[in-house]
Structure formats: C-alpha cells, structure tokens
Design a protein around this motif. Sequence first.
Motif, PDB file in Angstrom:
ATOM      1  N   SER A   8       0.820  -1.321  -0.145  1.00 33.02           N
ATOM      2  CA  SER A   8       0.135   0.021  -0.086  1.00 33.02           C
ATOM      3  C   SER A   8       0.966   1.127  -0.078  1.00 33.02           C
ATOM      4  CB  SER A   8      -0.843  -0.095   1.152  1.00 33.02           C
ATOM      5  OG  SER A   8      -0.276   0.355   2.469  1.00 33.02           O
ATOM      6  N   ASP A  12      -3.806   4.912  -0.007  1.00 34.66           N
ATOM      7  CA  ASP A  12      -4.750   3.785   0.502  1.00 34.66           C
ATOM      8  C   ASP A  12      -4.918   4.059   2.084  1.00 34.66           C
ATOM      9  OD1 ASP A  12      -4.618   2.240  -1.935  1.00 34.66           O
ATOM     10  OD2 ASP A  12      -2.525   1.899  -1.444  1.00 34.66           O
ATOM     11  N   ARG A  13      -4.329   4.830   2.859  1.00 38.38           N
ATOM     12  CA  ARG A  13      -4.411   4.959   4.049  1.00 38.38           C
ATOM     13  C   ARG A  13      -5.912   5.169   4.574  1.00 38.38           C
ATOM     14  NH1 ARG A  13       0.660   9.067   4.558  1.00 38.38           N
ATOM     15  NH2 ARG A  13       2.121   7.527   3.942  1.00 38.38           N
ATOM     16  N   ALA A  15      -8.675   3.950   3.475  1.00 41.09           N
ATOM     17  CA  ALA A  15      -9.368   2.605   3.321  1.00 41.09           C
ATOM     18  C   ALA A  15      -8.813   1.494   4.388  1.00 41.09           C
ATOM     19  CB  ALA A  15      -9.151   2.110   2.003  1.00 41.09           C
ATOM     20  N   ILE A  16      -7.376   1.619   4.486  1.00 47.53           N
ATOM     21  CA  ILE A  16      -6.800   0.739   5.539  1.00 47.53           C
ATOM     22  C   ILE A  16      -7.201   1.034   6.961  1.00 47.53           C
ATOM     23  CG2 ILE A  16      -4.523   0.235   6.810  1.00 47.53           C
ATOM     24  CD1 ILE A  16      -3.403   0.349   3.643  1.00 47.53           C
ATOM     25  N   GLU A  52       4.173   1.728   6.404  1.00 47.59           N
ATOM     26  CA  GLU A  52       4.384   1.683   4.754  1.00 47.59           C
ATOM     27  C   GLU A  52       5.975   2.052   4.593  1.00 47.59           C
ATOM     28  OE1 GLU A  52       0.070   3.525   3.633  1.00 47.59           O
ATOM     29  OE2 GLU A  52       2.062   4.938   3.513  1.00 47.59           O
ATOM     30  N   LEU A  59      -2.261  -4.479   1.012  1.00 43.67           N
ATOM     31  CA  LEU A  59      -3.678  -4.342   1.249  1.00 43.67           C
ATOM     32  C   LEU A  59      -4.267  -5.347   0.102  1.00 43.67           C
ATOM     33  CD1 LEU A  59      -6.177  -2.691   1.482  1.00 43.67           C
ATOM     34  CD2 LEU A  59      -5.691  -1.016  -0.303  1.00 43.67           C
ATOM     35  N   GLU A  61      -7.365  -6.350  -2.395  1.00 47.76           N
ATOM     36  CA  GLU A  61      -8.464  -5.629  -2.780  1.00 47.76           C
ATOM     37  C   GLU A  61      -9.206  -6.660  -3.886  1.00 47.76           C
ATOM     38  OE1 GLU A  61      -7.315  -1.106  -3.628  1.00 47.76           O
ATOM     39  OE2 GLU A  61      -6.089  -2.601  -4.887  1.00 47.76           O
ATOM     40  N   PRO A  66     -11.535  -2.706  -1.082  1.00 48.63           N
ATOM     41  CA  PRO A  66     -10.684  -3.390   0.512  1.00 48.63           C
ATOM     42  C   PRO A  66     -11.055  -4.414   0.731  1.00 48.63           C
ATOM     43  CG  PRO A  66     -10.880  -1.075   0.887  1.00 48.63           C
ATOM     44  CD  PRO A  66     -11.996  -1.397  -0.422  1.00 48.63           C
ATOM     45  N   VAL A  69      -6.187  -6.382   5.063  1.00 48.60           N
ATOM     46  CA  VAL A  69      -4.722  -5.466   5.287  1.00 48.60           C
ATOM     47  C   VAL A  69      -4.064  -6.228   6.293  1.00 48.60           C
ATOM     48  CG1 VAL A  69      -5.730  -3.896   7.280  1.00 48.60           C
ATOM     49  CG2 VAL A  69      -3.691  -3.333   5.773  1.00 48.60           C
TER      50      VAL A  69
END
Length: 179
Positions: A8, A12-13, A15-16, A52, A59, A61, A66, A69
Amino acid sequence: MTILVRRSGPADRPAILALLDGARGLDLPPEERAAQGFVQGSFDADKLARFETTTGAYLAEDDGEPAGVALTSPAESAGDGPPGRTVEVARAAGLTEGVFLYGPVAVAPAHRGQGVVRLLLAAVAEHLADHTAGVLFVERANEKSLAVHTHLGMNHLGVFTHAGREYTVFSFTPEQFRA
C-alpha cells in the motif's frame, strides 16, 4: 471474485484505517468479539505511514474494494508493550536475525473465510523473502485469530502476560507462504 494483494501507499490510508478501525470490535459483547476476532490498538495516518516506509503494509482488494490488510514492521522498532515482549520471546526461542513483526491483520466482514489472510501472507512472504521469520502476538481472548494462525501452521513460540492480558506468540518463515 479476484483478490489481488499489493503493497500500500499514501492513497490507501483512508481505506486501511477504516478496515483497522472496523476490526477493533469495541461495540461487540466480549464473547462475540472473541469469536469474530479483533484488532488491538488505534492507528492514524502518521502511524500507518511508518509501517508503509519500513517493511510495509499490504492491502488485499477485490475489484478495487478493500478486502483485508496486513501490517509489518522491523523487530528493531518494536518498543515496549506486546510488540517488544513478542520480540523478546522470539529471541529467547533463537530467532535473533532477520525477524520482522507481522500484524495487525484485518479482513473485511464480507471477505472472511475466503483465504484473504493466506493471500496477504503470500504477499508479505514475497516482499520479505530475505528475512528469517515473521513473529506475531495474539491476545488469548482473541479466539478467532488464535484459530486462524494455528490453522495456517504457524509455530507456537511461547506466551507472555502484559497489563493483565495473556498473549500467545507465533512465528513463521516466509518460505511457508511463498507462492
């Protein structure tokens, strides 16, 4: 359904963070929380950025949505608390070089039971193949996570108590999950 896993990045943060927050299960009764599994701790964009920029956040998908994780971090960054105690147990078991921390891991409710954790582990194993072992801690009250990691064939390294809670430490080698 085609689930793809990738490392990721900053985009993407949100969603994570939503996945991790949703997996905390704080609104559930203790029995249901234990049965569904839960993520401990709280995370924000800065904390996620640290994952990260080291060993990585991965991640999963499903068609861009999502599905799960997995976070990893260097053992050297463990600090105090359960992560630090986990590294101590691993070192006492002879895992002294090339160790990384694995977790937390969260899977979206709609994707549970579909092999997402195994897919996440395969991606982690590919990216961290030069490491000797991954280590993780699971609170003993987290029945679902204990069952998942036992089912995946992870090695039981030991137990410890921190702040009145009991934890189990597991380890695995990247080779166990490489495709």
